[in-house]
Design a protein around this motif. Structure first.
Motif, mmCIF file in Angstrom:
data_model
loop_
_atom_site.group_PDB
_atom_site.id
_atom_site.type_symbol
_atom_site.label_atom_id
_atom_site.label_comp_id
_atom_site.label_asym_id
_atom_site.label_seq_id
_atom_site.Cartn_x
_atom_site.Cartn_y
_atom_site.Cartn_z
ATOM 1 N N TYR A 1 51.035 26.897 22.117
ATOM 2 C CA TYR A 1 49.988 27.913 22.034
ATOM 3 C C TYR A 1 48.633 27.388 22.514
ATOM 4 O O TYR A 1 47.636 28.101 22.440
ATOM 5 C CB TYR A 1 49.851 28.405 20.593
ATOM 6 C CG TYR A 1 51.126 28.969 20.017
ATOM 7 C CD1 TYR A 1 51.574 30.234 20.380
ATOM 8 C CD2 TYR A 1 51.893 28.228 19.127
ATOM 9 C CE1 TYR A 1 52.750 30.756 19.846
ATOM 10 C CE2 TYR A 1 53.068 28.739 18.592
ATOM 11 C CZ TYR A 1 53.497 30.004 18.957
ATOM 12 O OH TYR A 1 54.654 30.511 18.430
ATOM 13 N N TRP B 1 50.368 33.858 20.528
ATOM 14 C CA TRP B 1 49.720 33.124 19.446
ATOM 15 C C TRP B 1 50.653 33.126 18.247
ATOM 16 O O TRP B 1 51.426 34.072 18.070
ATOM 17 C CB TRP B 1 48.374 33.784 19.100
ATOM 18 C CG TRP B 1 47.509 32.961 18.201
ATOM 19 C CD1 TRP B 1 47.149 33.228 16.916
ATOM 20 C CD2 TRP B 1 46.882 31.715 18.532
ATOM 21 N NE1 TRP B 1 46.351 32.238 16.428
ATOM 22 C CE2 TRP B 1 46.164 31.291 17.400
ATOM 23 C CE3 TRP B 1 46.862 30.913 19.677
ATOM 24 C CZ2 TRP B 1 45.446 30.093 17.372
ATOM 25 C CZ3 TRP B 1 46.138 29.730 19.656
ATOM 26 C CH2 TRP B 1 45.437 29.335 18.515
ATOM 27 N N PRO B 2 50.620 32.090 17.405
ATOM 28 C CA PRO B 2 51.570 32.039 16.282
ATOM 29 C C PRO B 2 51.375 33.143 15.250
ATOM 30 O O PRO B 2 52.315 33.482 14.528
ATOM 31 C CB PRO B 2 51.314 30.649 15.669
ATOM 32 C CG PRO B 2 49.989 30.209 16.189
ATOM 33 C CD PRO B 2 49.862 30.846 17.529
ATOM 34 N N VAL C 1 51.028 24.597 13.038
ATOM 35 C CA VAL C 1 51.483 25.754 13.804
ATOM 36 C C VAL C 1 52.523 26.534 13.006
ATOM 37 O O VAL C 1 52.509 27.772 12.980
ATOM 38 C CB VAL C 1 52.052 25.316 15.170
ATOM 39 C CG1 VAL C 1 52.783 26.478 15.848
ATOM 40 C CG2 VAL C 1 50.930 24.820 16.070
ATOM 41 N N ARG C 2 53.414 25.798 12.316
ATOM 42 C CA ARG C 2 54.407 26.474 11.474
ATOM 43 C C ARG C 2 53.740 27.312 10.399
ATOM 44 O O ARG C 2 54.170 28.437 10.091
ATOM 45 C CB ARG C 2 55.321 25.447 10.814
ATOM 46 C CG ARG C 2 56.693 25.310 11.449
ATOM 47 C CD ARG C 2 57.578 26.526 11.218
ATOM 48 N NE ARG C 2 57.443 27.044 9.851
ATOM 49 C CZ ARG C 2 58.009 26.497 8.789
ATOM 50 N NH1 ARG C 2 58.770 25.425 8.913
ATOM 51 N NH2 ARG C 2 57.832 27.020 7.592
ATOM 52 N N GLU D 1 52.547 30.422 11.984
ATOM 53 C CA GLU D 1 53.682 31.318 12.254
ATOM 54 C C GLU D 1 54.146 32.006 10.973
ATOM 55 O O GLU D 1 54.486 33.193 10.993
ATOM 56 C CB GLU D 1 54.822 30.523 12.889
ATOM 57 C CG GLU D 1 54.523 30.089 14.318
ATOM 58 C CD GLU D 1 55.586 29.166 14.889
ATOM 59 O OE1 GLU D 1 55.672 29.054 16.120
ATOM 60 O OE2 GLU D 1 56.326 28.540 14.093
#
Length: 499
Positions: free
Chosen positions: A140, A305-306, A468-469, A472
């Protein structure tokens, strides 16, 4: 030595433009009064070396040593702020100077005020330097990872004093209220003697602009309401954001969401955050564009994007405002059980938006991040919140700054991640219990890394993946099918309303 430090502080603040040579005798007398000195050398004093924050720290150490104040955080903070207030102009003077610079250009106005806030030690640069920061490349874009070490830890005596202090003070109501300007502070409440704000009008209301004392990014600023009232995302919010970027087109501005879990740390006072920084989200690419039938002059896109983001772009402010408001209104009542989205539980609302506005090549741009704060037995902290498997890294809310791609991680990670690094490098078999499973997974993936420097790089990259996770997890639409259902129903509602 104390006289050398005081003279050096006078010299440095004069050099930085906080005071003029004509002010030196007056300011010196104010300083020595705060330090309870009854005499002062009349001969020429050699000045010591150091930056304004370093000199100030040494003067505070002197005050503790001479029993002028106790060696606890809040007393040191209050004296430091009061000392620097001696070098500060009155609020009306700051406002006049800001307005004068603004007539030259908005950039000059914010440059003046930002420099003033740094030189006066309101923005505590020496503490900000303690933060551990790095960038991580992801699918991203380049995310910013920060372990926040700038806020000093409280010692047992400080905690004891806070517990003993009265808890019923209501002045100021909170740290964002206008009454903080020049407030000396108290045990358990921050010192703001050297705090200055800029008054402005947004949406026919008085608002106050100032910089954050613990800046997380370049020119991190706060715009707070004249009134102590709860945050609310509505048409007025969008209008104020767009008016602000009209006034300061070189800044972005955004708002935290207005509901628990998905909101920021302070939702009891209406405020926004702005600045000159380019986040990863700023440069995020379109995943695809789509039409909004009721607003044909507004370009709409789903971002790669996440989190779940709709980006709107328009040449006219009012058209963008109308489009943003129609999406917010529709999202407030939107339900999609297949995507675990329910807008209400009885009368408790769950859907809201985190908005961010900026100018893009002369046009108005606004990102609408769809948020939902529902909880469940499986995810008691939030269905659309960092899930339990990353709580060893990040358990706190995903607020505005993190939505845009800057992780603010807790200080505990400084030592805990050193343990994970040593484990990967084969220098230790022990890691913090919270990270044991993660550390084993990393060793299985990367093997035993005998180079500790390389192991640290691996941990940094894997930390970025965890962040990032978390983003998300906070995204409400996990696939394009769910997003398409939303877009279709949005346009269907516009058609039915028209008919």
């Amino acid at each position: 030595m104390i006289y050398s430090d005081i003279e050096a502080l006078l010299e440095q603040t004069c050099k930085e433009g906080l005071i003029k040579e004509r002010d030196i005798i007056y300011v010196r007398n104010q300083v020595i009064q705060l330090l309870k000195m009854t005499t002062y050398p009349t001969h020429k004093i050699l000045t010591s070396s150091g930056s304004i924050p370093e000199l100030l720290d040494r003067i505070i150490d002197y005050a503790v040593k001479e029993n002028i104040i106790d060696d606890i955080l809040d007393e040191k903070e209050m004296l430091a702020a009061s000392l620097m207030n001696c070098f500060m102009p009155r609020p009306s003077t700051v406002q006049t100077l800001f307005d004068w610079y603004y007539e030259q250009s908005p950039e000059q106005a914010t440059e003046f005020f930002y420099k003033l806030s740094r030189n006066s030690n309101y923005i505590q640069t020496n503490r900000l330097d303690k933060n551990i920061s790095h960038k991580v490349q992801t699918e991203y874009g380049e995310m910013d990872i920060t372990i926040n070490l700038s806020k000093p830890e409280k010692d047992p005596e400080q905690i004891k004093r806070e517990q003993m202090a009265k808890q019923d003070e209501s002045y100021p109501f909170c740290v964002l209220c206008k009454e903080n300007e020049g407030y000396a502070g108290r045990i358990g409440y921050p010192a703001r003697s050297n705090h200055r704000v800029i008054e402005m009008v947004l949406g026919d209301e008085k608002w106050f602009f100032h910089y954050s004392p613990y800046t997380y990014y370049e020119e991190h600023s706060i715009i707070s309401s004249n009134k102590h009232r709860d945050m609310k995302i509505n048409t007025d919010t969008f209008r104020r954001l767009l008016e602000f970027i009209d006034k300061f087109p070189h800044y972005f501005i955004g708002s935290n969401a207005d509901l628990p879990i998905v909101g920021g740390s302070i939702t009891s006072h209406d405020h926004y955050q702005a600045g000159a920084y380019t986040f990863a989200m700023t440069d995020a690419k379109d995943r695809y564009t789509f039409p909004i039938h009721a607003h044909p002059d507004v370009r709409a896109a789903v971002l790669h994007w996440p989190m779940t983001v709709i980006r709107l772009l328009a040449d006219e402010q009012e058209k963008l405002l109308e489009a943003a408001n129609s999406i917010l209104t529709f999202w407030r009542d939107y339900n999609d059980e297949d995507a675990s989205i329910l807008s209400y539980t009885d009368k408790t609302p769950h859907n809201t938006i985190t908005p961010i506005a900026r100018m893009r090549d002369g046009s108005y741009e606004m990102d609408l991040v769809l948020r939902n704060n529902r909880t469940s037995a499986t995810h008691p902290l939030g269905i659309f919140h960092p899930h339990e498997d990353i709580h060893h890294i990040k358990k706190e809310n995903i607020g505005l700054i993190e939505v845009m791609g800057l992780a603010i991680l807790p200080p505990r990670l400084e030592t805990e991640l050193e343990g994970v690094t040593k484990y990967l490098a084969g220098k230790s078999d022990e890691v913090h219990p919270a990270h044991e499973e993660w550390a084993r997974q990393l060793r299985q993936t990367h093997g035993l890394l005998h180079n500790e420097e390389y192991a640290a790089e691996v941990v940094q990259k894997e930390l970025g993946k965890k962040f990032v996770r978390g983003l998300e997890d906070a995204g409400v639409f996990k696939d394009d099918a769910a997003f398409q259902r939303f877009i279709t129903k949005l346009n269907q509602k516009a058609v039915s309303s028209k008919n």
